[in-house]
Design a protein around this motif. Structure first.
Motif, PDB file in Angstrom:
ATOM      1  N   TYR A 108       0.839   4.827   7.062  1.00 52.89           N
ATOM      2  CA  TYR A 108       1.548   4.650   8.334  1.00 52.89           C
ATOM      3  C   TYR A 108       0.753   5.283   9.476  1.00 52.89           C
ATOM      4  O   TYR A 108       0.308   6.435   9.371  1.00 52.89           O
ATOM      5  N   PRO A 109       0.526   4.537  10.560  1.00 51.84           N
ATOM      6  CA  PRO A 109      -0.354   4.997  11.643  1.00 51.84           C
ATOM      7  C   PRO A 109       0.003   6.368  12.215  1.00 51.84           C
ATOM      8  O   PRO A 109      -0.893   7.177  12.474  1.00 51.84           O
ATOM      9  N   GLU A 110       1.275   6.631  12.425  1.00 54.02           N
ATOM     10  CA  GLU A 110       1.680   7.906  13.021  1.00 54.02           C
ATOM     11  C   GLU A 110       1.287   9.083  12.134  1.00 54.02           C
ATOM     12  O   GLU A 110       0.761  10.091  12.598  1.00 54.02           O
ATOM     13  N   ALA A 111       1.537   8.944  10.824  1.00 50.02           N
ATOM     14  CA  ALA A 111       1.192  10.027   9.892  1.00 50.02           C
ATOM     15  C   ALA A 111      -0.314  10.173   9.770  1.00 50.02           C
ATOM     16  O   ALA A 111      -0.840  11.286   9.673  1.00 50.02           O
ATOM     17  N   LEU A 112      -1.030   9.044   9.785  1.00 51.99           N
ATOM     18  CA  LEU A 112      -2.485   9.096   9.700  1.00 51.99           C
ATOM     19  C   LEU A 112      -3.078   9.765  10.931  1.00 51.99           C
ATOM     20  O   LEU A 112      -4.041  10.517  10.842  1.00 51.99           O
ATOM     21  N   ALA A 113      -2.473   9.512  12.092  1.00 49.89           N
ATOM     22  CA  ALA A 113      -2.960  10.114  13.335  1.00 49.89           C
ATOM     23  C   ALA A 113      -2.840  11.634  13.300  1.00 49.89           C
ATOM     24  O   ALA A 113      -3.688  12.343  13.856  1.00 49.89           O
ATOM     25  N   PRO A 144       0.842  -1.202   0.000  1.00 52.41           N
ATOM     26  CA  PRO A 144       0.000   0.000   0.000  1.00 52.41           C
ATOM     27  C   PRO A 144       0.875   1.250   0.000  1.00 52.41           C
ATOM     28  O   PRO A 144       1.838   1.350   0.769  1.00 52.41           O
ATOM     29  N   TRP A 145       0.503   2.213  -0.846  1.00 48.65           N
ATOM     30  CA  TRP A 145       1.331   3.410  -1.020  1.00 48.65           C
ATOM     31  C   TRP A 145       0.576   4.662  -0.570  1.00 48.65           C
ATOM     32  O   TRP A 145       1.165   5.590  -0.033  1.00 48.65           O
ATOM     33  N   GLY A 146      -0.710   4.701  -0.816  1.00 49.07           N
ATOM     34  CA  GLY A 146      -1.541   5.817  -0.387  1.00 49.07           C
ATOM     35  C   GLY A 146      -2.988   5.400  -0.488  1.00 49.07           C
ATOM     36  O   GLY A 146      -3.347   4.637  -1.390  1.00 49.07           O
ATOM     37  N   GLY A 147      -3.823   5.842   0.437  1.00 48.43           N
ATOM     38  CA  GLY A 147      -5.187   5.333   0.493  1.00 48.43           C
ATOM     39  C   GLY A 147      -6.251   6.401   0.372  1.00 48.43           C
ATOM     40  O   GLY A 147      -5.988   7.606   0.375  1.00 48.43           O
ATOM     41  N   GLY A 148      -7.481   5.913   0.263  1.00 48.87           N
ATOM     42  CA  GLY A 148      -8.649   6.777   0.237  1.00 48.87           C
ATOM     43  C   GLY A 148      -9.784   6.106   0.985  1.00 48.87           C
ATOM     44  O   GLY A 148      -9.848   4.886   1.054  1.00 48.87           O
ATOM     45  N   SER A 149     -10.652   6.875   1.558  1.00 47.17           N
ATOM     46  CA  SER A 149     -11.804   6.327   2.278  1.00 47.17           C
ATOM     47  C   SER A 149     -13.005   7.218   2.031  1.00 47.17           C
ATOM     48  O   SER A 149     -12.897   8.272   1.405  1.00 47.17           O
ATOM     49  N   ARG A 150     -14.163   6.789   2.540  1.00 43.05           N
ATOM     50  CA  ARG A 150     -15.394   7.529   2.332  1.00 43.05           C
ATOM     51  C   ARG A 150     -15.993   7.969   3.655  1.00 43.05           C
ATOM     52  O   ARG A 150     -15.754   7.336   4.687  1.00 43.05           O
ATOM     53  N   GLU A 198       9.459   7.426   4.969  1.00 45.53           N
ATOM     54  CA  GLU A 198       9.749   8.764   4.458  1.00 45.53           C
ATOM     55  C   GLU A 198       9.091   9.013   3.106  1.00 45.53           C
ATOM     56  O   GLU A 198       8.324   9.959   2.927  1.00 45.53           O
ATOM     57  N   TRP A 199       9.386   8.134   2.153  1.00 41.62           N
ATOM     58  CA  TRP A 199       8.898   8.347   0.794  1.00 41.62           C
ATOM     59  C   TRP A 199       7.456   7.890   0.633  1.00 41.62           C
ATOM     60  O   TRP A 199       6.743   8.402  -0.224  1.00 41.62           O
ATOM     61  N   GLY A 200       7.023   6.942   1.441  1.00 41.22           N
ATOM     62  CA  GLY A 200       5.632   6.515   1.382  1.00 41.22           C
ATOM     63  C   GLY A 200       4.685   7.594   1.867  1.00 41.22           C
ATOM     64  O   GLY A 200       3.653   7.867   1.243  1.00 41.22           O
ATOM     65  N   VAL A 201       5.027   8.227   2.989  1.00 44.73           N
ATOM     66  CA  VAL A 201       4.185   9.315   3.508  1.00 44.73           C
ATOM     67  C   VAL A 201       4.200  10.500   2.543  1.00 44.73           C
ATOM     68  O   VAL A 201       3.167  11.140   2.302  1.00 44.73           O
ATOM     69  N   LYS A 202       5.353  10.770   1.976  1.00 47.05           N
ATOM     70  CA  LYS A 202       5.457  11.887   1.036  1.00 47.05           C
ATOM     71  C   LYS A 202       4.630  11.621  -0.225  1.00 47.05           C
ATOM     72  O   LYS A 202       3.959  12.518  -0.742  1.00 47.05           O
ATOM     73  N   TYR A 203       4.646  10.375  -0.712  1.00 41.55           N
ATOM     74  CA  TYR A 203       3.818  10.023  -1.869  1.00 41.55           C
ATOM     75  C   TYR A 203       2.353  10.329  -1.584  1.00 41.55           C
ATOM     76  O   TYR A 203       1.644  10.924  -2.404  1.00 41.55           O
TER      77      TYR A 203
END
Length: 439
Positions: free
Chosen positions: A365-370, A155-161, A350-355
């Motif tokens: 990543y949980p920390e960035a999502l929080a 998983p690289w980046g997500g979306g939700s509703r 690093e690069w996953g959150v930036k993407y």
């Protein structure tokens, strides 16, 4: 799931969480010593082909250029980037899977992983997600990527509703944002009482994307569509959890919150009615906002609209369908080891959150999502994504979901009084099993 990137000047902070255009930070993440050590100069002289999907917009191009430069610096390898427009993706993947020229690494919609895995077009990369940064990615976000114990994409980046609602109506009618299903029902009925019986208080989705709503309700109640037991899919539509969610779903119509005359409407059709003051609430994401502003001739925008998480029956957030983009190693990659190193770097923290954040998606990543959850605008989507689930990871799911419309037909039979819920779900369960287990 392909996440399209669109620009809307009227959508501001919400764009970051919802798959809309977002600005890059302009800063390159610091080099990762561990990644450099893992790759080193042994890939000098190697060249990878990397497919990125969609249009080469400035934000995506900037991110890609920086990522490639970092990988080349760390490993000595070269990377050739090819941009594949969305309308051409299926044809390109099909040709590559049939033995044509394919990539070493590719971006891929998460709901496409089971299909291309079934064509032996993706390389297993279980070792990548088993250690390092990638081990921090919640397992519930890898439901489509993990098949028979092997993982085929990261998983690289997500979306939700979440629920889009008329904030101006809520203010006018003194309605509080619902925190439970009962409160949502009460809000919908109050909207109808004040705005007219031709208005859907909460719109029933019975179209091609109906399972985004039904799935959220069923999963939250503890239900599943089907579970793989050995080599066979076993349907779970007749079990208590799914039946509870199904009853909530059909109850939107049988309890009068949405009209019986619109059992086939999908999100696009609901959005158009919303734009014309005929819907109070419905489940969607912010990519609808630009179209709503256009369809309403500029009347519906800004603080007249807002989102809240779809609530569960007992309170709290319901589960959401898991959408997003992944990164994978192509099955016929010429440089598989170097390709895996590229995937490790790109999907690391690093690069996953930036993407994700540069691309207007949700980080995995949980920390960035929080951190996103601290923003009141983004919080509904972060809350939904944290509990997101995927449909059965089988290449035949699209036939069951869209072509045969198994659950949509079952719901219509119940709503129209042609069958009981038990009868409709029993028949749907058998049909679903037959489709998923077809060779």
């Amino acid at each position: 799931m392909r996440i399209a990137k669109i620009t809307a000047t009227t959508v501001t902070t919400a764009a970051l969480a919802l798959g809309l255009a977002a600005c890059g930070s302009g800063e390159t993440p610091e080099s990762s010593p561990s990644a450099a050590a893992a790759g080193g100069p042994k890939y000098a002289g190697k060249t990878l082909t990397f497919w990125r999907l969609g249009d080469s917009n400035p934000d995506a191009q900037k991110y890609t250029d920086e990522l490639v430069a970092e990988f080349e610096k760390q490993t000595g390898a070269k990377v050739k980037v090819e941009w594949i427009p969305w309308p051409q993706v299926n044809d390109k993947f099909t040709a590559a899977a049939a033995g044509g020229a394919g990539p070493d690494v590719t971006e891929i919609g998460n709901d496409q992983v089971p299909l291309w895995q079934s064509q032996e077009a993706l390389e297993p990369i279980t070792d990548i997600v088993a250690s390092g940064d990638q081990a921090q990615i919640p397992k519930n976000l890898m439901g489509l990527e993990t098949i028979d114990g092997e993982t085929y994409a990261v998983p690289w980046g997500g979306g939700s509703r979440a629920v889009l609602y008329r904030a101006d109506w809520f203010k006018e009618l003194k309605i509080e944002v619902p925190k439970s299903w009962d409160e949502l029902v009460a809000a919908a009925k109050k909207i109808q009482a004040e705005k007219g019986s031709d208005v859907d208080g909460f719109a029933f989705n019975g179209g091609s994307d109906a399972n985004h709503l039904l799935g959220a309700l069923a999963w939250t109640a503890g239900g599943e569509y089907a579970v793989k037991e050995g080599d066979k899919w076993v349907g779970k539509l007749t079990e208590p959890g799914f039946k509870t969610g199904f009853a909530q779903y059909t109850g939107l119509v049988t309890d009068g919150l949405s009209s019986k005359s619109r059992l086939n409407q999908n999100t696009t059709e609901i959005r158009t009615r919303f734009s014309n003051n005929k819907v109070g609430m419905y489940l969607t994401a912010a990519w609808d906002l630009a179209s709503i502003e256009e369809e309403s001739k500029g009347k519906l925008k800004g603080d007249k609209l807002a989102f809240f998480p779809l609530p569960s029956q007992a309170g709290g957030e319901a589960q959401s369908f898991l959408g997003g983009n992944d990164i994978a190693v192509w099955g016929t990659a010429k440089e598989k080891e170097a390709a895996k190193e590229f995937v490790k770097l790109a999907s690391g923290k690093e690069w996953g959150v930036k993407y994700a954040t540069d691309g207007g998606l949700l980080p995995v990543y949980p920390e960035a999502l929080a951190k996103l959850a601290e923003d009141p605008v983004q919080a509904p989507f972060a809350a939904a994504f944290a509990k997101a689930k995927a449909f059965p990871a089988d290449p035949q799911w699209t036939e069951a979901n869209e072509t045969k419309a198994v659950l949509q037909n079952a719901a219509r039979k119940v709503i129209e009084g042609k069958e009981s819920a038990d009868e409709a779900l029993a028949a749907a369960n058998k049909e679903l099993e037959d489709i998923l287990n077809a060779s």
